[in-house]
Each structure stands twice: as C-alpha cells, then as structure tokens.
Design an enzyme around this catalytic site. Structure first.
Site, mmCIF file in Angstrom:
data_model
loop_
_atom_site.group_PDB
_atom_site.id
_atom_site.type_symbol
_atom_site.label_atom_id
_atom_site.label_comp_id
_atom_site.label_asym_id
_atom_site.label_seq_id
_atom_site.Cartn_x
_atom_site.Cartn_y
_atom_site.Cartn_z
ATOM 1 N N ASP A 1 15.019 -12.046 18.806
ATOM 2 C CA ASP A 1 15.917 -12.806 17.931
ATOM 3 C C ASP A 1 15.386 -14.240 17.801
ATOM 4 O OD1 ASP A 1 17.950 -14.202 16.774
ATOM 5 O OD2 ASP A 1 19.521 -13.397 18.070
ATOM 6 N N ASN B 1 21.980 -10.246 10.152
ATOM 7 C CA ASN B 1 21.429 -9.957 8.808
ATOM 8 C C ASN B 1 21.065 -11.225 8.042
ATOM 9 O OD1 ASN B 1 22.557 -8.250 5.747
ATOM 10 N ND2 ASN B 1 20.542 -8.252 6.660
ATOM 11 N N CYS C 1 18.181 -13.312 9.686
ATOM 12 C CA CYS C 1 16.819 -13.676 10.116
ATOM 13 C C CYS C 1 15.855 -12.497 10.039
ATOM 14 C CB CYS C 1 16.832 -14.226 11.547
ATOM 15 S SG CYS C 1 17.772 -15.752 11.730
ATOM 16 N N CYS D 1 19.731 -5.866 11.984
ATOM 17 C CA CYS D 1 19.684 -6.785 13.127
ATOM 18 C C CYS D 1 21.112 -7.211 13.444
ATOM 19 C CB CYS D 1 18.749 -7.966 12.853
ATOM 20 S SG CYS D 1 19.224 -8.999 11.449
HETATM 21 P P1 4NP Z 1 19.368 -12.028 13.121
HETATM 22 O O1 4NP Z 1 19.505 -13.432 13.902
HETATM 23 O O2 4NP Z 1 20.159 -11.025 13.937
HETATM 24 O O3 4NP Z 1 17.899 -11.741 13.156
HETATM 25 O O4 4NP Z 1 19.929 -12.255 11.741
HETATM 26 C C1 4NP Z 1 20.718 -14.008 14.249
HETATM 27 C C2 4NP Z 1 21.460 -14.666 13.306
HETATM 28 C C3 4NP Z 1 22.652 -15.279 13.662
HETATM 29 C C4 4NP Z 1 23.085 -15.210 14.964
HETATM 30 C C5 4NP Z 1 22.346 -14.545 15.920
HETATM 31 C C6 4NP Z 1 21.158 -13.938 15.556
HETATM 32 N N1 4NP Z 1 24.291 -15.854 15.337
HETATM 33 O O5 4NP Z 1 24.627 -15.835 16.534
HETATM 34 O O6 4NP Z 1 24.975 -16.418 14.469
#
Ligand code: 4NP
Length: 145
Positions: free
Chosen positions: A117, A6, A8, A3
């Site tokens: 997301d 890394n 969620c 993703c």
């Molecule tokens: P993930 O979610 O891609 O599912 O881990 C996110 C985690 C952090 C961020 C965006 C999406 N961020 O912008 O910090």
C-alpha cells in the site's frame, strides 16, 4: 482489480491492463474493499505515475466492490492479503471463490507477494507499485490472449 481504497493501486492496475488488452473484447474495472473514497478520482500520485508511462487514469472514480461483481467478472485480482480475504468474505459459493486471485501470482507464481500500500509513503512507492503491476498485467494480458 481490487485494493483497499480504489484510489492508489487498483486504478493503476486498471489503467495498465487496459493499455495491454483489446478493450473491445475485455472489460477491465477496479474497486475498493472500503468505501472511504467512493466517488473520488485516483490519488494524484497514481495519476502522475500513470501519466509518466503515457496512461491516463484521470476519468476513473472510486467505487466499493459488491457481490454483484462476481456475476460480471471472470477474474478478480486482489493487491494484498487483506483485500483477498475481504473479497472472499463476499463470495457466495466455490465458483465465486475461484475467481479471486492475488495479482502478483500472475507474474511471480512461485511466491506469495503483495502489492504494498503506497498511500502513506513517498513517490518512490508509486514507482515500485507501477513496475510490479506492469509485470503482472503483461502476464495477465498474455494469458487472456
Ligand atoms: P489503495 O490505497 O488501497 O491502493 O487505494 C489506500 C488509499 C486510501 C487509504 C488506504 C490505502 N486510506 O486509508 O484512506
């Protein structure tokens, strides 16, 4: 499982798939396309939703995907289009490119779906993400066996 951060979606996907396969035979890992959270544990909301379904993801640590991942993995599953395109930018050849899949194609082969997301949303988003990933990982595990 890949993703953006890394923390969620892909840690959940890693934990869920590990719970459905023989981990002596199948190596499952996750990574992000961005480095914002490298070294961090999963988001507390992912930890809680996994725990609700008896999966422990607390020991995971975020890392960024690298080109070497193409040498170690047979399949690289992206959560959304942006992850997919960013992984493809790392591919060195056709063989690398063919390893990259959209994860929800495994459970919904006729549709173009992404795992949304959940980072900026509420807890319900994590429940929805869990369910989508659980279905996809069931399809992946039956394909692998
Ligand atoms: P993930 O979610 O891609 O599912 O881990 C996110 C985690 C952090 C961020 C965006 C999406 N961020 O912008 O910090």
């Amino acid at each position: 499982m890949v993703c953006l951060g890394n923390i969620c979606r892909s840690p959940l996907a890693e934990g869920i798939l590990k719970s459905k396969v023989n981990t002596d035979a199948v190596f499952v890992d996750s990574a992000g396309t961005a480095a914002y959270h490298v070294g961090n544990p999963p988001d507390i909301r992912s930890i809680y939703i996994a725990k609700k379904y008896k999966i422990d993801i607390t020991n995971q640590q975020a890392r960024k995907i690298t080109v070497k991942d193409f040498d170690f993995f047979d399949f690289i599953y992206a959560m959304d289009d942006s992850n997919y395109n960013n992984i493809l930018l790392l591919a060195r050849n056709k063989e690398d490119e063919q390893k990259v899949k959209m994860i929800l194609k495994e459970s919904n082969p006729t549709k173009d779906l992404s795992v949304p997301d959940p980072y900026y949303g509420g807890d319900a988003g994590f429940e929805d993400v869990y369910k989508m990933l659980d279905e996809a990982c069931t399809a992946i595990s039956s394909k692998l066996s």
